[in-house]
Design a protein around this motif. Structure first.
Motif, PDB file in Angstrom:
ATOM      1  N   LEU A 113       5.048   9.810  -8.873  1.00 43.97           N
ATOM      2  CA  LEU A 113       4.635   8.522  -8.475  1.00 43.97           C
ATOM      3  C   LEU A 113       5.185   8.070  -7.042  1.00 43.97           C
ATOM      4  CD1 LEU A 113       2.516   6.308  -9.224  1.00 43.97           C
ATOM      5  CD2 LEU A 113       4.477   5.000  -9.837  1.00 43.97           C
ATOM      6  N   SER A 114       6.399   8.512  -6.753  1.00 44.43           N
ATOM      7  CA  SER A 114       6.976   8.356  -5.438  1.00 44.43           C
ATOM      8  C   SER A 114       6.206   9.007  -4.199  1.00 44.43           C
ATOM      9  CB  SER A 114       8.281   8.592  -5.263  1.00 44.43           C
ATOM     10  OG  SER A 114       8.469  10.070  -5.493  1.00 44.43           O
ATOM     11  N   ALA A 115       5.816  10.301  -4.596  1.00 45.38           N
ATOM     12  CA  ALA A 115       5.280  11.090  -3.538  1.00 45.38           C
ATOM     13  C   ALA A 115       3.825  10.543  -3.102  1.00 45.38           C
ATOM     14  CB  ALA A 115       5.116  12.533  -3.852  1.00 45.38           C
ATOM     15  N   GLY A 116       3.137   9.892  -4.347  1.00 53.13           N
ATOM     16  CA  GLY A 116       1.877   9.491  -3.914  1.00 53.13           C
ATOM     17  C   GLY A 116       1.862   8.047  -3.327  1.00 53.13           C
ATOM     18  N   LEU A 117       2.585   7.406  -3.850  1.00 53.43           N
ATOM     19  CA  LEU A 117       2.984   5.976  -3.243  1.00 53.43           C
ATOM     20  C   LEU A 117       3.515   6.010  -1.700  1.00 53.43           C
ATOM     21  CD1 LEU A 117       3.969   3.855  -6.364  1.00 53.43           C
ATOM     22  CD2 LEU A 117       1.825   4.174  -5.365  1.00 53.43           C
ATOM     23  N   GLY A 118       4.381   7.080  -1.483  1.00 57.99           N
ATOM     24  CA  GLY A 118       4.933   7.289  -0.244  1.00 57.99           C
ATOM     25  C   GLY A 118       3.754   7.574   0.590  1.00 57.99           C
ATOM     26  N   ALA A 119       2.834   8.297   0.334  1.00 57.09           N
ATOM     27  CA  ALA A 119       1.789   8.757   1.160  1.00 57.09           C
ATOM     28  C   ALA A 119       0.949   7.612   1.470  1.00 57.09           C
ATOM     29  CB  ALA A 119       0.876   9.811   0.473  1.00 57.09           C
ATOM     30  N   LEU A 120       0.877   6.711   0.276  1.00 55.54           N
ATOM     31  CA  LEU A 120      -0.253   5.616   0.481  1.00 55.54           C
ATOM     32  C   LEU A 120       0.371   4.533   1.412  1.00 55.54           C
ATOM     33  CD1 LEU A 120      -2.592   3.885  -0.221  1.00 55.54           C
ATOM     34  CD2 LEU A 120      -1.289   3.084  -2.410  1.00 55.54           C
ATOM     35  N   SER A 121       1.947   4.400   1.412  1.00 53.20           N
ATOM     36  CA  SER A 121       2.255   3.406   2.286  1.00 53.20           C
ATOM     37  C   SER A 121       2.348   3.864   3.719  1.00 53.20           C
ATOM     38  CB  SER A 121       3.845   3.195   1.790  1.00 53.20           C
ATOM     39  OG  SER A 121       4.666   4.260   2.057  1.00 53.20           O
ATOM     40  N   GLN A 122       2.558   5.158   3.912  1.00 50.07           N
ATOM     41  CA  GLN A 122       2.293   5.655   5.155  1.00 50.07           C
ATOM     42  C   GLN A 122       0.896   5.625   5.690  1.00 50.07           C
ATOM     43  OE1 GLN A 122       4.792   7.321   7.508  1.00 50.07           O
ATOM     44  NE2 GLN A 122       5.782   5.794   5.870  1.00 50.07           N
ATOM     45  N   TYR A 123       0.021   5.832   4.912  1.00 47.54           N
ATOM     46  CA  TYR A 123      -1.301   5.707   5.338  1.00 47.54           C
ATOM     47  C   TYR A 123      -1.813   4.001   5.823  1.00 47.54           C
ATOM     48  CZ  TYR A 123      -6.593   5.699   4.881  1.00 47.54           C
ATOM     49  OH  TYR A 123      -7.913   5.299   5.316  1.00 47.54           O
TER      50      TYR A 123
END
Length: 448
Positions: free
Chosen positions: A50-60
């Motif tokens: 989950l952290s990789a997906g949420l990290g990408a979302l926060s950067q987006y």
């Protein structure tokens, strides 16, 4: 063919999100992932994924705000919400990045001392001076390049280890079911893993690194690709590789978040490199710390410069002075008590506490018609709300377990810090709802 040419062009021009990825893939994240695998086996695999997906979302979300406003986040907050909100964001970020600076410097100094036999305090002074002179004068690139090479070698070693160690796939699959192991350690490590990918320093600095590259809304596709390749793909592989190897090789229920040492963690690479595991791991940890120090040092100066109207370039002596002060202040980290490995995990957990407020500001501004004229898609808003909820719940679990373990000065400070930002976040939500019910776009006058 056109699509291939576009991807090839994007690969050649990538950059800002990789800086965020380099910071995310730092020693604190490495420590959190190894501690999670060693202490809880595969149980926290779900939050690693989950952290990789949420990290990408926060950067987006941060990327979208930066590109569509073509300004730094602090100046946008000040223009739309007022100086008080801007200072609160600056304080939140400086506290989180300042703690990280101290602990990461302690890591660099302690590992340097272990490798060379020289006093850690001497190494702290040396690295502080290297940071100050290098970042203020532009001569730090060689040291950072060498550090990144070491990090890459260790990441490759962990990924290669997956071909050697017997990963229990059925057991790993059970770790995809969300759940936080009971106790302070479980909440701390979960917050550390998520905090490594979704961290306030990564969210706030992204608009500045894109501006430094001269990116505008014309590079929207490139910026999106940049995030997907760095945070979602590269950081995801990094996290999974380290966690799965640690969970397979090191798992021991008696291991605590505060008791695991870097030397013990190094044994995760034993099946691949044997007796060289300790030195390879320590050098990789050292490289990750040096690389992360460079990115982390510029975060407070970036935000202060934006708030105070300075140029965000070393040509401005005020900005250059802020870099020097930040770099030298990190030397004090060598005097922080305790083992650096568990302190790294605690650093990310603390940073996660301040992250929901920063994300709420970003989402608020993305839906401010005067700040961002382009309407934010519903899916993006839903993703943003989910992101805030997950970070808040994880940070809350960490705080609850910390308080249940008893009060000390640090716990009290973190609790007060969390309460202040929680109140600010709720006030921001109330402001947003009031403005929408009134049918108005957020305006400076309504929140100043």
């Amino acid at each position: 063919m056109v699509a291939f040419d576009r991807v090839e062009s994007y690969v050649a021009r990538m950059g800002p999100a990789w800086l965020a990825g380099a910071i995310a893939a730092g020693p604190a994240t490495m420590a959190s992932l190894v501690t999670a695998g060693a202490g809880f086996g595969y149980a926290l695999l779900w939050i690693v994924v989950l952290s990789a997906g949420l990290g990408a979302l926060s950067q987006y979300l941060a990327m979208r705000l930066g590109l569509l406003t073509e300004a730094g986040i602090v100046s946008v907050v000040e223009e739309r919400l007022g100086s008080g909100w801007a200072w609160l964001l600056v304080a939140d970020t400086v506290l989180a990045s300042g703690l990280a600076q101290l602990v990461i410097m302690k890591t660099v100094a302690d590992v340097s001392a272990t490798v060379t036999g020289l006093d850690a305090r001497l190494w702290a002074v040396c690295w502080g001076l290297v940071l100050a002179a290098g970042l203020a004068g532009g001569g730090y690139r060689i040291a950072e390049l060498g550090a990144k090479v070491l990090v890459s070698l260790v990441v490759l070693a962990f990924v290669a280890s997956l071909l050697v160690v017997p990963v229990d796939v059925p057991a790993a699959a059970t770790g995809l079911v969300p759940g936080i192991p009971a106790g302070v350690d479980g909440a701390l490590v979960a917050a550390g893993i998520l905090g490594g990918a979704v961290h306030i320093t990564l969210v706030t600095m992204h608009s500045y690194t894109m501006r430094a590259r001269g990116w505008t809304r014309e590079e929207y596709g490139l910026a999106t690709f940049d995030i997907g390749a760095s945070m979602l793909a590269a950081f995801g592989v990094y996290s999974l590789g380290i966690f799965l190897v640690a969970a397979t090789v090191l798992h021991d229920p008696s291991v605590s978040a505060g008791g695991l040492t870097a030397t013990a963690a190094a044994q995760a690479l034993g099946p691949l490199v044997g007796e060289h595991a300790k030195w390879l791991f320590l050098l990789g940890l050292w490289g990750a710390a040096v690389s992360t120090l460079g990115g982390n040092t510029v975060v407070p100066p970036y935000l202060l410069a934006d708030k105070l109207g300075w140029e965000r370039d070393v040509s401005d002596p005020r900005y250059r002075g802020a870099i020097v002060v930040t770099a030298l202040a990190g030397i004090g980290g060598v005097f922080v008590g305790g083992q650096f490995f568990p302190l790294l995990v605690l650093t990310l957990a603390f940073g996660l506490v301040g992250t929901p407020f920063a994300l709420a500001l970003v989402l608020y501004l993305l839906n401010d018609g005067e700040a961002v004229p382009e309407r934010t898609p519903t899916a993006t808003n839903v993703g943003g709300v989910v992101l805030i909820a997950v970070t808040a719940i994880t940070a809350g679990a960490f705080l609850r377990e910390q308080v249940a373990g008893g009060f000390d000065p640090i716990t009290l400070f973190v609790l007060l810090f969390a309460v202040a930002l929680g109140v600010a976040t709720l006030f921001l939500l109330a402001l947003f709802v009031r403005e929408r019910l009134a049918g108005d776009d957020p305006a400076v006058s309504s929140a100043d």
